[in-house]
Design a protein around this motif. Sequence first.
Motif, PDB file in Angstrom:
ATOM      1  N   MET A 291       0.842  -1.194   0.000  1.00  0.00           N
ATOM      2  CA  MET A 291       0.000   0.000   0.000  1.00  0.00           C
ATOM      3  C   MET A 291       0.877   1.243   0.000  1.00  0.00           C
ATOM      4  SD  MET A 291      -3.300   0.823   2.415  1.00  0.00           S
ATOM      5  CE  MET A 291      -2.412   0.898   3.958  1.00  0.00           C
ATOM      6  N   SER A 292       0.411   2.263  -0.687  1.00  0.00           N
ATOM      7  CA  SER A 292       1.075   3.564  -0.692  1.00  0.00           C
ATOM      8  C   SER A 292       0.001   4.641  -0.651  1.00  0.00           C
ATOM      9  CB  SER A 292       1.952   3.738  -1.942  1.00  0.00           C
ATOM     10  OG  SER A 292       1.164   3.669  -3.123  1.00  0.00           O
ATOM     11  N   GLY A 293       0.406   5.850  -0.272  1.00  0.00           N
ATOM     12  CA  GLY A 293      -0.563   6.926  -0.143  1.00  0.00           C
ATOM     13  C   GLY A 293       0.019   8.275  -0.507  1.00  0.00           C
ATOM     14  N   VAL A 310      -5.193   6.538  -1.755  1.00  0.00           N
ATOM     15  CA  VAL A 310      -4.538   5.326  -1.264  1.00  0.00           C
ATOM     16  C   VAL A 310      -4.538   4.299  -2.388  1.00  0.00           C
ATOM     17  CG1 VAL A 310      -4.577   3.494   0.470  1.00  0.00           C
ATOM     18  CG2 VAL A 310      -5.292   5.811   1.087  1.00  0.00           C
ATOM     19  N   VAL A 311      -3.376   3.741  -2.685  1.00  0.00           N
ATOM     20  CA  VAL A 311      -3.218   2.758  -3.760  1.00  0.00           C
ATOM     21  C   VAL A 311      -2.795   1.442  -3.145  1.00  0.00           C
ATOM     22  CG1 VAL A 311      -2.001   2.178  -5.892  1.00  0.00           C
ATOM     23  CG2 VAL A 311      -2.625   4.554  -5.425  1.00  0.00           C
ATOM     24  N   LEU A 355      -8.314   3.998  -3.793  1.00  0.00           N
ATOM     25  CA  LEU A 355      -9.329   4.500  -2.872  1.00  0.00           C
ATOM     26  C   LEU A 355      -9.041   5.975  -2.603  1.00  0.00           C
ATOM     27  CD1 LEU A 355      -9.136   1.549  -0.331  1.00  0.00           C
ATOM     28  CD2 LEU A 355     -10.830   1.813  -2.122  1.00  0.00           C
ATOM     29  N   GLU A 356     -10.063   6.807  -2.733  1.00  0.00           N
ATOM     30  CA  GLU A 356      -9.901   8.234  -2.481  1.00  0.00           C
ATOM     31  C   GLU A 356     -10.807   8.667  -1.333  1.00  0.00           C
ATOM     32  OE1 GLU A 356     -10.451  10.589  -5.925  1.00  0.00           O
ATOM     33  OE2 GLU A 356      -8.577   9.947  -6.886  1.00  0.00           O
ATOM     34  N   PHE A 357     -10.308   9.611  -0.563  1.00  0.00           N
ATOM     35  CA  PHE A 357     -11.047  10.182   0.561  1.00  0.00           C
ATOM     36  C   PHE A 357     -10.885  11.700   0.525  1.00  0.00           C
ATOM     37  CE2 PHE A 357      -9.454   6.029   1.720  1.00  0.00           C
ATOM     38  CZ  PHE A 357     -10.568   5.374   2.214  1.00  0.00           C
ATOM     39  N   VAL A 358     -11.870  12.395   1.023  1.00  0.00           N
ATOM     40  CA  VAL A 358     -11.811  13.848   1.179  1.00  0.00           C
ATOM     41  C   VAL A 358     -11.839  14.151   2.666  1.00  0.00           C
ATOM     42  CG1 VAL A 358     -12.927  16.054   0.702  1.00  0.00           C
ATOM     43  CG2 VAL A 358     -12.954  14.251  -1.026  1.00  0.00           C
TER      44      VAL A 358
END
Length: 597
Positions: A291-293, A310-311, A355-358
């Motif tokens: 995982m990376s971010g 997040v990938v 995955l994306e977050f705000v």
Amino acid sequence: MVGMGRCIRMLARAPMRGMAIACLLLGFAMPCSMAAEARMETDRDVVEQGEAFILSLVIRGAQAGGQFNNLPIPGLQLRYLGAVNQIENIHGQSSMQVLHRFLATPEGTNDIAIPRFNIQLGNQTLVTEPLVVRVVPREAHDEPVWIKLLVDRDSAVVGETFPIEAQLYFKSVKDVSTPRLDLDGFVLGKAAEPRQAATVRGGEQWSVLSWRFAVTASKAGDLKIGPAEADLTLLTEVQRQAGNVFDDFFGPPRKAKRMTVKAPARTLRVSYPPAARRPSGFAGVVGRFRMSGSFSPERVHVGDPVTVKVVVQGEGGIEGMELPPWPDTPTLRVYPGTNGFAASDPLGLAGTRTLEFVIVPERAGKVRLPVPSLVSYDPAAREYRTATAGEMILEVLDAPPTAPQPANGAVGAGAAGLGGTNGAAAGESPGAAWRASKGAMRPAGGRWGRDGWIAWLAASPWLGWAAVLGARALKQRLANRPQPVFRGAWRERMHEARRFVEAGTDDLGACGELVRCRLGTWLDRDPGTINRDVALRELMNRGMDQSMVGEVGQWFEAWESRRFAPGRHGADESFRGETLRVVARIERAMQGMGDGK
């Protein structure tokens, strides 16, 4: 220009000659359009001992002359069949590729490891990636057509996703159906496009049609995959009649027979991931992941949105994987964003999940972004692993200052103290002073009551701030508990789905809509997010009877198997009846627990 016009006239008078020249020019141009590369590929991934298959060395984007008949591969007999030129088009970009084909025959029962080769083409060195061809014991068959089921393991863990394969051997058939798989405790996932290949068995030519599927273990125990069944029409030659002119001209007639071939089931021992040394954050994810971010922007003011990406890359059930919830913190508000998945193989067993977050910071300072860790069980290494996105620090500044607004007292003082037209008394507002300096102008306070637009203009900043704060409060409230707003719509969808099911409509989606909307209205959860695991967890948290929870789990297993299995997309009468019974039991359980919404 004269020469170009002559060429055009020649092509117009001889179109075939022009096409030939254009193809020749295209053939010279295409190898330069893409970088050269080489790879090894096979027409099958699993073969029997002593069974021939085709191994190809593919060189794309470069002219590759000569023969490659000296490829040392231990345990494999190779016979060079020659080269085939092909034109490949990828995303509108054409290139020439050359296939050097070999007839390969395994010498033993061990899997064939095709090593990495360095291919020298002029000044270029192309490197191929290694491959593995699985070799299984030879089966004795004397039928004109048969099917076999291939599973590459004898055990698995709950939540593990792995491939299975069905192979159909035949000489002459038509109208072949996709194999039907009877799965006990497995959920059928993606299916790859079927591949057809040729082989030699006992000195005879055979055709092999292969299907590959992804399956996921959903419960523990000694479970069966299969049997596998396929419907087809077998074509056999009828004995030629001597002196028949039609037989001599059209060939001997063939007899068509509709039949079903069947492969026996395979039994697997499925167990749960071990309880020993199980991390507290483990949620059932099985596979190998990294995982990376990243986040942007890196410096914001309080209340400004930040996008966190997040990938997750790896192998396993990665397509539908979700991260655990973000921890509650007073410094951040977290909202879900868009998600994506890019598969690196036809079955989706490996790939990249995005995955994306705000997030919205609430306080100033250096804020660490607490991206949840991904805890998974690696069945190959038989150990738990934790993947993290790395340290991410966000710099949050105080909110920018807003322009000061005049106080009510200052306006009143200015209006009362303005006695002439030559200036403004001490304590007057700037507006009153400006109006006094213009001469025969009335004080600003005198027009507040007479001209309403002045009052609206002065109050608009305060009304705007009130609207912004109210919208934020409403958004936060909906984010914390958005379900009651949509519960009425879910109830309408549930009633509509119930009418379809009770009417006997062969619609599997209506059955799923009915059960999930019934659970969603009770659990205050979007029905589209309810699957077997979510339903079991939420029902147990609500204190529902264990037998009822087990019955709901069995219904979801049956629904998912029918939903994903080829040839079983409909809802027959027995499944519709079972769906209505499960919904009735859920409603009785809700009433018994004092909740009838």
